[in-house]
Design a protein around this motif. Sequence first.
Motif, PDB file in Angstrom:
ATOM      1  N   GLY A 114       0.805  -1.210   0.000  1.00 40.51           N
ATOM      2  CA  GLY A 114       0.000   0.000   0.000  1.00 40.51           C
ATOM      3  C   GLY A 114       0.838   1.260   0.000  1.00 40.51           C
ATOM      4  N   SER A 115       0.230   2.344   0.484  1.00 40.86           N
ATOM      5  CA  SER A 115       0.927   3.623   0.576  1.00 40.86           C
ATOM      6  C   SER A 115       0.455   4.364   1.817  1.00 40.86           C
ATOM      7  CB  SER A 115       0.660   4.475  -0.674  1.00 40.86           C
ATOM      8  OG  SER A 115      -0.703   4.824  -0.743  1.00 40.86           O
ATOM      9  N   ILE A 116       1.269   5.297   2.269  1.00 39.20           N
ATOM     10  CA  ILE A 116       0.966   6.078   3.475  1.00 39.20           C
ATOM     11  C   ILE A 116       1.526   7.479   3.258  1.00 39.20           C
ATOM     12  CG2 ILE A 116       3.060   5.488   4.766  1.00 39.20           C
ATOM     13  CD1 ILE A 116      -0.243   5.242   6.493  1.00 39.20           C
ATOM     14  N   THR A 117       0.831   8.481   3.777  1.00 39.64           N
ATOM     15  CA  THR A 117       1.300   9.855   3.645  1.00 39.64           C
ATOM     16  C   THR A 117       1.777  10.360   5.002  1.00 39.64           C
ATOM     17  OG1 THR A 117      -0.188  10.294   1.807  1.00 39.64           O
ATOM     18  CG2 THR A 117       0.663  12.203   2.984  1.00 39.64           C
ATOM     19  N   LEU A 118       3.000  10.830   5.014  1.00 38.55           N
ATOM     20  CA  LEU A 118       3.607  11.455   6.179  1.00 38.55           C
ATOM     21  C   LEU A 118       3.315  12.946   6.097  1.00 38.55           C
ATOM     22  CD1 LEU A 118       5.776  11.686   8.517  1.00 38.55           C
ATOM     23  CD2 LEU A 118       7.455  11.974   6.676  1.00 38.55           C
ATOM     24  N   THR A 119       2.861  13.523   7.213  1.00 36.57           N
ATOM     25  CA  THR A 119       2.673  14.971   7.286  1.00 36.57           C
ATOM     26  C   THR A 119       3.467  15.480   8.475  1.00 36.57           C
ATOM     27  OG1 THR A 119       0.450  14.824   6.361  1.00 36.57           O
ATOM     28  CG2 THR A 119       1.000  16.853   7.527  1.00 36.57           C
ATOM     29  N   LEU A 120       4.327  16.463   8.229  1.00 37.63           N
ATOM     30  CA  LEU A 120       5.073  17.110   9.304  1.00 37.63           C
ATOM     31  C   LEU A 120       4.243  18.263   9.850  1.00 37.63           C
ATOM     32  CD1 LEU A 120       8.648  17.121   7.738  1.00 37.63           C
ATOM     33  CD2 LEU A 120       7.609  15.420   9.257  1.00 37.63           C
ATOM     34  N   THR A 125       4.130  17.346   3.241  1.00 37.70           N
ATOM     35  CA  THR A 125       3.695  15.958   3.136  1.00 37.70           C
ATOM     36  C   THR A 125       4.598  15.195   2.179  1.00 37.70           C
ATOM     37  OG1 THR A 125       2.169  16.354   1.311  1.00 37.70           O
ATOM     38  CG2 THR A 125       1.270  16.571   3.536  1.00 37.70           C
ATOM     39  N   LYS A 126       4.642  13.901   2.387  1.00 39.09           N
ATOM     40  CA  LYS A 126       5.402  13.013   1.511  1.00 39.09           C
ATOM     41  C   LYS A 126       4.665  11.672   1.511  1.00 39.09           C
ATOM     42  CE  LYS A 126       8.847  14.035  -0.003  1.00 39.09           C
ATOM     43  NZ  LYS A 126       9.269  14.622  -1.270  1.00 39.09           N
ATOM     44  N   THR A 127       4.346  11.177   0.328  1.00 36.29           N
ATOM     45  CA  THR A 127       3.686   9.874   0.218  1.00 36.29           C
ATOM     46  C   THR A 127       4.741   8.806  -0.021  1.00 36.29           C
ATOM     47  OG1 THR A 127       1.650  10.864  -0.608  1.00 36.29           O
ATOM     48  CG2 THR A 127       1.971   8.525  -1.059  1.00 36.29           C
ATOM     49  N   LEU A 128       4.648   7.748   0.756  1.00 40.30           N
ATOM     50  CA  LEU A 128       5.565   6.615   0.638  1.00 40.30           C
ATOM     51  C   LEU A 128       4.781   5.418   0.126  1.00 40.30           C
ATOM     52  CD1 LEU A 128       6.398   8.048   3.741  1.00 40.30           C
ATOM     53  CD2 LEU A 128       8.427   6.943   2.841  1.00 40.30           C
ATOM     54  N   ASN A 129       5.415   4.644  -0.741  1.00 37.41           N
ATOM     55  CA  ASN A 129       4.762   3.510  -1.385  1.00 37.41           C
ATOM     56  C   ASN A 129       5.479   2.214  -1.064  1.00 37.41           C
ATOM     57  OD1 ASN A 129       2.767   5.057  -3.010  1.00 37.41           O
ATOM     58  ND2 ASN A 129       4.646   5.978  -3.804  1.00 37.41           N
ATOM     59  N   LYS A 130       4.861   1.113  -1.470  1.00 41.61           N
ATOM     60  CA  LYS A 130       5.413  -0.226  -1.253  1.00 41.61           C
ATOM     61  C   LYS A 130       6.904  -0.236  -1.568  1.00 41.61           C
ATOM     62  CE  LYS A 130       4.931  -4.982  -2.785  1.00 41.61           C
ATOM     63  NZ  LYS A 130       4.137  -5.912  -3.578  1.00 41.61           N
ATOM     64  N   GLY A 131       7.694  -0.734  -0.615  1.00 44.73           N
ATOM     65  CA  GLY A 131       9.140  -0.825  -0.788  1.00 44.73           C
ATOM     66  C   GLY A 131       9.905   0.384  -0.289  1.00 44.73           C
ATOM     67  N   ASP A 132       9.229   1.512  -0.045  1.00 46.06           N
ATOM     68  CA  ASP A 132       9.914   2.698   0.472  1.00 46.06           C
ATOM     69  C   ASP A 132      10.232   2.529   1.950  1.00 46.06           C
ATOM     70  OD1 ASP A 132       9.695   3.926  -2.007  1.00 46.06           O
ATOM     71  OD2 ASP A 132       7.973   5.168  -1.434  1.00 46.06           O
ATOM     72  N   VAL A 133      11.227   3.294   2.410  1.00 48.57           N
ATOM     73  CA  VAL A 133      11.655   3.265   3.809  1.00 48.57           C
ATOM     74  C   VAL A 133      11.672   4.700   4.324  1.00 48.57           C
ATOM     75  CG1 VAL A 133      13.534   2.680   5.390  1.00 48.57           C
ATOM     76  CG2 VAL A 133      13.078   1.223   3.398  1.00 48.57           C
ATOM     77  N   ILE A 134      11.142   4.898   5.522  1.00 49.14           N
ATOM     78  CA  ILE A 134      11.201   6.201   6.179  1.00 49.14           C
ATOM     79  C   ILE A 134      12.099   6.076   7.405  1.00 49.14           C
ATOM     80  CG2 ILE A 134       9.047   5.692   7.424  1.00 49.14           C
ATOM     81  CD1 ILE A 134      10.112   9.239   6.567  1.00 49.14           C
ATOM     82  N   VAL A 135      12.963   7.057   7.598  1.00 45.65           N
ATOM     83  CA  VAL A 135      13.753   7.150   8.825  1.00 45.65           C
ATOM     84  C   VAL A 135      13.208   8.365   9.553  1.00 45.65           C
ATOM     85  CG1 VAL A 135      16.044   7.402   9.827  1.00 45.65           C
ATOM     86  CG2 VAL A 135      15.749   6.101   7.698  1.00 45.65           C
ATOM     87  N   GLN A 136      12.429   8.116  10.577  1.00 42.51           N
ATOM     88  CA  GLN A 136      11.737   9.157  11.338  1.00 42.51           C
ATOM     89  C   GLN A 136      12.609   9.526  12.541  1.00 42.51           C
ATOM     90  OE1 GLN A 136       9.406  11.264  11.116  1.00 42.51           O
ATOM     91  NE2 GLN A 136       9.340  11.785  13.241  1.00 42.51           N
ATOM     92  N   ARG A 137      13.107  10.771  12.564  1.00 45.52           N
ATOM     93  CA  ARG A 137      14.108  11.185  13.550  1.00 45.52           C
ATOM     94  C   ARG A 137      13.570  12.252  14.502  1.00 45.52           C
ATOM     95  NH1 ARG A 137      18.368  13.689  11.270  1.00 45.52           N
ATOM     96  NH2 ARG A 137      19.669  13.094  13.022  1.00 45.52           N
ATOM     97  N   GLY A 138      12.495  11.943  15.208  1.00 40.83           N
ATOM     98  CA  GLY A 138      12.036  12.809  16.279  1.00 40.83           C
ATOM     99  C   GLY A 138      11.303  14.063  15.859  1.00 40.83           C
ATOM    100  N   THR A 139      10.733  14.103  14.646  1.00 39.69           N
ATOM    101  CA  THR A 139       9.939  15.267  14.245  1.00 39.69           C
ATOM    102  C   THR A 139       8.490  15.065  14.670  1.00 39.69           C
ATOM    103  OG1 THR A 139       9.411  14.341  12.071  1.00 39.69           O
ATOM    104  CG2 THR A 139      11.389  15.739  12.223  1.00 39.69           C
TER     105      THR A 139
END
Length: 177
Positions: A114-120, A125-139
């Motif tokens: 699937g996909s997911i949208t990150l909102t800061l 915003t940034k949409t991530l899709n199957k196979g993508d990786v997010i490194v979330q660093r305390g935001t």
Amino acid sequence: MSKTESPFPEVRRVITGHTTEAAPVIIRDEITERVFTWPDNPNSVFNIYRTDQVPANNDEVQGEWKDVIADKPFGRDTMISHEGAVVIAFDYAPGASSPMHRTESLDFGIIHSGSITLTLDDGVTKTLNKGDVIVQRGTIHSWKNESDEWTRMYWVVVGAKAVEVNGQVLGEQWPKP
């Protein structure tokens, strides 16, 4: 797809260890329990593994190994080990979202399906899709499944110190209940 039940299979975890004679052994081979996190919300979470120290202790032998996750009900406090690491899987229903929040952790999220949208918190915003990786660093951030398909993400969450920028400590932030 149904919006009320995840189409993804249960999560199987296989945990290795050693016998008292130092031979390798499978300690656990099981389906993890699907934990529903919010009332009236079909999202679900699978607790896969947790260690409360780094470096982790792999010394326990078969019969002595203790499942730390099994002893704690799921919640914010079990998603993060401030001195260790946690592995979890999230299933996000179509249209589901999380509140804006910040954790004291370093999070590695892998989009399995699937996909997911990150909102800061500044609206980026940034949409991530199957196979993508997010490194979330305390935001401060939130997640939203803006599609009509379910999304599964796997997370490795490592405890981290609070972010400090120019002398300002940016600690955990969660919405008030």
